[in-house]
Design an enzyme around this catalytic site. Structure first.
Site, mmCIF file in Angstrom:
data_model
loop_
_atom_site.group_PDB
_atom_site.id
_atom_site.type_symbol
_atom_site.label_atom_id
_atom_site.label_comp_id
_atom_site.label_asym_id
_atom_site.label_seq_id
_atom_site.Cartn_x
_atom_site.Cartn_y
_atom_site.Cartn_z
ATOM 1 N N HIS A 1 53.807 54.969 53.115
ATOM 2 C CA HIS A 1 54.550 55.469 51.940
ATOM 3 C C HIS A 1 53.842 56.680 51.340
ATOM 4 O O HIS A 1 53.116 56.541 50.342
ATOM 5 C CB HIS A 1 54.660 54.369 50.881
ATOM 6 C CG HIS A 1 55.589 53.262 51.260
ATOM 7 N ND1 HIS A 1 56.939 53.337 51.072
ATOM 8 C CD2 HIS A 1 55.347 52.065 51.837
ATOM 9 C CE1 HIS A 1 57.503 52.215 51.498
ATOM 10 N NE2 HIS A 1 56.561 51.429 51.974
ATOM 11 N N GLY B 1 62.696 49.680 52.402
ATOM 12 C CA GLY B 1 63.675 48.651 52.078
ATOM 13 C C GLY B 1 63.408 47.384 52.861
ATOM 14 O O GLY B 1 62.517 47.333 53.722
ATOM 15 N N SER C 1 63.203 48.061 25.800
ATOM 16 C CA SER C 1 62.397 48.533 26.930
ATOM 17 C C SER C 1 63.021 49.803 27.512
ATOM 18 O O SER C 1 64.128 50.188 27.138
ATOM 19 C CB SER C 1 62.324 47.446 27.991
ATOM 20 O OG SER C 1 63.613 47.232 28.519
ATOM 21 N N LYS D 1 57.380 53.825 27.570
ATOM 22 C CA LYS D 1 56.065 53.339 27.145
ATOM 23 C C LYS D 1 55.012 53.676 28.203
ATOM 24 O O LYS D 1 53.903 54.081 27.884
ATOM 25 C CB LYS D 1 56.173 51.817 26.982
ATOM 26 C CG LYS D 1 55.066 51.182 26.239
ATOM 27 C CD LYS D 1 55.519 49.858 25.618
ATOM 28 C CE LYS D 1 56.489 49.050 26.445
ATOM 29 N NZ LYS D 1 55.910 48.248 27.497
ATOM 30 N N GLY D 2 55.397 53.520 29.469
ATOM 31 C CA GLY D 2 54.480 53.794 30.578
ATOM 32 C C GLY D 2 54.085 55.260 30.625
ATOM 33 O O GLY D 2 52.901 55.588 30.712
ATOM 34 N N CYS E 1 58.824 54.309 55.831
ATOM 35 C CA CYS E 1 58.651 52.889 56.125
ATOM 36 C C CYS E 1 59.899 52.305 56.813
ATOM 37 O O CYS E 1 60.067 52.494 58.009
ATOM 38 C CB CYS E 1 58.271 52.136 54.857
ATOM 39 S SG CYS E 1 57.396 50.613 55.236
ATOM 40 N N GLU F 1 54.958 58.908 49.518
ATOM 41 C CA GLU F 1 55.416 59.197 48.142
ATOM 42 C C GLU F 1 54.464 58.633 47.084
ATOM 43 O O GLU F 1 54.397 59.143 45.970
ATOM 44 C CB GLU F 1 56.841 58.654 47.931
ATOM 45 C CG GLU F 1 56.995 57.134 47.867
ATOM 46 C CD GLU F 1 57.158 56.465 49.239
ATOM 47 O OE1 GLU F 1 56.830 57.108 50.260
ATOM 48 O OE2 GLU F 1 57.604 55.290 49.284
ATOM 49 N N LYS G 1 60.545 57.654 5.635
ATOM 50 C CA LYS G 1 61.020 56.277 5.621
ATOM 51 C C LYS G 1 60.121 55.381 6.492
ATOM 52 O O LYS G 1 59.685 54.313 6.068
ATOM 53 C CB LYS G 1 62.449 56.237 6.173
ATOM 54 C CG LYS G 1 63.404 55.533 5.246
ATOM 55 C CD LYS G 1 64.757 55.465 5.871
ATOM 56 C CE LYS G 1 65.795 55.254 4.783
ATOM 57 N NZ LYS G 1 67.138 55.429 5.308
ATOM 58 N N MET H 1 61.598 54.797 58.767
ATOM 59 C CA MET H 1 61.016 55.091 60.078
ATOM 60 C C MET H 1 61.469 54.032 61.088
ATOM 61 O O MET H 1 61.927 54.339 62.191
ATOM 62 C CB MET H 1 59.485 55.113 59.965
ATOM 63 C CG MET H 1 58.752 55.259 61.280
ATOM 64 S SD MET H 1 58.276 53.649 61.980
ATOM 65 C CE MET H 1 56.893 54.106 62.993
#
Ligand code: GLN
Length: 544
Positions: free
Chosen positions: A515, A359, A13, A17-18, A386, A517, A223, A389
């Site tokens: 948020h 957080g 992982s 992939k995302g 968040c 962002e 290959k 603040m």
């Protein structure tokens, strides 16, 4: 009718992939198609809301209030479109639905079995998303790695779809080719094994994306082609890049859209990716550095340090830095270090701007408040997101309003001055133990006061931003704080909730309950981050 492209990961992982899924979607969009994405997470959690960020990475939030995997953020950033509930699926959701249907006799008395009923429900959801998004192409990213027990039902769903409509379904494997330094050669064997394992599920990949530190050379390509039963043209070299935004152009260099469209028997369309080329050039051309510190706590796991928990914040800083012609230099600051030794706070002097992101809980909060107080006093541009603040409000209450015991009821349930606290409906959720999907989630309107830094940033009065929190600014303290120089720069008009606070007599001190962002895009950087970076640049000039 929609066409479906399943994307699976081979070997391990974390190899992109995302972003590969998002990049292919962006390329197809560039060819003039409507592309949509679905992320499937194989875990039993109904959504990502209850998971620890160290384990899971950032929890992304959509406009319709879904708490989901950070890959949904990649899709939004690359496609420049909103994702919704139907773009995300977990095993938990699928099983819940099937069991619920069984309980209400939805299977007409039959024996309900993992196969075929679970994959059938998966297919129903995939086709529903295609319809809702009116998609020409649906990219279905299967979380986890090939060979894991828990994502088998999703491969089975893909196999069943391919059997039913062979010309409407493709499989892409994003695999990893290690170059162990003691060998000094790129190895294809792990990819061969991954593909063979996929074959055992009745699936043959149509395209392999070869992720590696280095570009794929011809002997390795031959290959993979030979052992994985695939044409050389269908193997796309995907070496590490400095910025994820180079990926669409890189994939197109390997002619990925031509391969996909040909396989679907569609006329090949040229995707010029002019905007992506331009972005790539811009990213490479910026020279002047802007140093932004992110004060957080979700950094270490064992001997390793992760920044995945703040991925949208990092991306938003980058978008706005590039937009302002600057090279972002993001520094990780561990809040707990400031608790051990407050002298370390002086390292903030070397920064152009400071961010305290979202957080939960009480670990590290005193250190974060130490940093916020330092930025307040030293006039270092500050952006609080968040929790950032809420902690700015508490720091203000303690230092400026002299309410030394001030806190949030999240940190100290019986504080004498609960300047951040819960609304009644949240009290109920907490006392009843209802933690899943019960925060204030998704898009809410906010009205901005003119004459504020936020108004300058947005250039408009009415905005909509995404939320994910349980606690709020306590309006009982509003008058008192406003008299002392705290500016309430934005409120939720329906419920009179404080959404933005600022400080007078500071070049840029903004805390937002939402948020921002989550809505920043490479081609549409967020106005609040733009303004923050602008004042960080001014601060940097001032330091010289
Ligand atoms: N812990 C805070 C709350 O629940 C802030 C959440 C956040 O930063 N996303 O209100």
């Amino acid at each position: 009718m929609a066409r479906y492209i399943f994307i699976a990961g081979g070997v391990m992982s974390g190899i992109g992939k995302g972003v590969s899924t998002a990049a292919i979607a962006a390329i197809l969009k560039n060819c003039g198609f409507r592309a949509s994405c679905i992320k499937i997470d194989p875990y039993l959690n109904v959504d990502a809301g209850t998971m620890n960020p160290v384990e899971h990475g950032e929890v992304f939030v959509t406009d319709d209030g879904l708490e989901c995997d950070q890959d949904i953020g990649n899709y939004e950033r690359f496609l420049d479109e909103n994702m919704y509930r139907h773009n995300y699926m977990t095993s938990g959701q699928v099983y819940q639905e099937v069991i619920g249907r069984e309980r209400s006799l939805g299977y007409g008395g039959r024996c309900v079995e993992t196969v075929p009923h679970i994959p059938e429900e998966v297919i129903r959801r995939i086709e529903l998303a295609a319809k809702k998004d009116k998609a020409d192409f649906v990219l279905v990213e299967i979380g986890g790695t090939i060979g894991e027990y828990q994502n088998l039902i999703f491969f089975e769903a893909g196999r069943m779809m391919k059997l039913k409509s062979p010309d409407k379904v493709l499989f892409v494997v994003v695999s990893y080719l290690p170059v162990p330094h003691m060998i000094g050669e790129m190895k294809t064997k792990p990819t061969q094994h991954a593909v063979r394992t996929l074959n055992a599920s009745g699936i043959q990949p149509d395209i392999i994306i070869a992720r590696s530190a280095l570009p794929l050379d011809n002997p390795r390509k031959r290959k993979i082609a030979s052992f994985c039963n695939i044409k050389e043209d269908d193997i796309i070299s995907a070496p590490d890049v400095k910025s994820i935004y180079e990926i669409p152009v890189n994939f197109e260099r390997g002619k990925i859209s031509e391969r996909i469209l040909t396989k679907f028997n569609l006329p090949v369309k040229k995707s010029r990716l002019v905007n992506w080329q331009k972005l790539g050039r811009k990213i490479k051309s910026v020279r002047k550095e802007i140093r932004i510190g992110i004060v957080g706590k979700y950094f270490s796991t064992g001997r390793f340090t992760l920044s995945d928990s703040y991925i949208s914040v990092i991306e938003a800083v980058k978008h706005s830095a590039w937009h302002n012609g600057l090279k972002p230099n993001i520094l990780w600051l561990n809040a707990e270090e400031y608790e051990k030794d407050s002298k370390k706070l002086s390292e903030l002097d070397k920064l152009d701007g400071v961010i305290v992101p979202g957080g939960f809980g009480d670990r590290g909060v005193e250190g974060k408040m130490g940093a916020i107080g330092y930025a307040r006093r030293k006039k270092i541009p500050y952006l609080g997101l968040c929790y950032g603040m809420q902690l700015a409000v508490i720091e203000f209450a303690r230092s400026v309003a002299k309410l030394r015991q001030a806190s949030s009821t999240e940190i100290s349930a019986r504080t004498a001055y609960p300047v951040v606290s819960t609304l009644q409906e949240q009290e109920k959720n907490l006392s009843e133990g209802k933690f899943g999907a019960s925060m204030r989630l998704g898009a809410y309107p906010c009205e901005i006061k003119s004459g504020t830094a936020s108004f300058r940033a947005y250039g408009e009065k009415n905005i909509v931003e995404r939320h994910r929190h349980r606690y709020e600014f306590n309006n009982d303290f509003r008058d008192k704080f406003e008299k002392l120089g705290l500016v309430v720069a934005g409120i939720n008009p329906q419920r009179n909730l404080v959404e933005i606070i600022e400080l007078k007599d500071h070049p840029f001190f903004v805390g937002v309950q939402f948020h921002p962002e989550l809505k920043s895009k490479p081609f549409k950087p967020h106005p609040l981050f733009n303004e923050f970076i602008k004042s960080a640049r001014a601060n940097s000039a001032r330091q010289k």
